[in-house]
Design an enzyme around this catalytic site. Structure first.
Site: not given
Length: 129
Positions: A115, A117
């Site tokens: 992922h 950010h």
């Protein structure tokens, strides 16, 4: 866990379903800011900046972290960064933003589903962390 660091140190790297898989399946609510057939972007529940968005691929394909990337992942890795740029513009972050990818326990990765950010809305400092 009382901190992200403790959560990262306790996390077990594996290819099992994660909280992100539950968010993708809409089993856990999230505030989605972008979604298409490849990725999902949603507001972080523990924001570290006024704007803090997590961008994830909908299909993990063994990509639990950046250190697990293989040549077959090049397209989705590039697409995650492109979507970060699209979402940053959508969020009004014209003055700049930061992209972070945590990898492994020492990188403070607590969810083993790659992922990105996207952090913005305030002045970032250097060095980070």
């Amino acid at each position: 866990m009382s901190s992200e660091k403790e959560a990262a140190l306790a996390a077990v790297p594996n290819d099992s379903p994660t909280i992100f898989d539950k968010i993708i399946k809409k089993e856990i609510p999230s505030t989605v800011v972008f979604e298409d057939e490849k990725v999902l972007a949603f507001r972080d529940i523990n924001p570290q900046a006024p704007t803090h968005i997590v961008i994830i691929p909908k299909v993990k394909d063994g990509l639990t972290g950046l250190s697990k990337a293989e040549e077959r992942h090049v397209e989705i890795l590039g697409y995650l960064l492109y979507v970060a740029k699209v979402v940053a513009k959508q969020e009004g972050l014209e003055d700049g933003y930061r992209i972070v990818i945590n990898d492994g326990p020492r990188g403070c990765q607590s969810v083993y589903h790659i992922h990105v950010h996207l952090l913005g809305g305030r002045q970032m400092n250097w060095p980070p962390g």
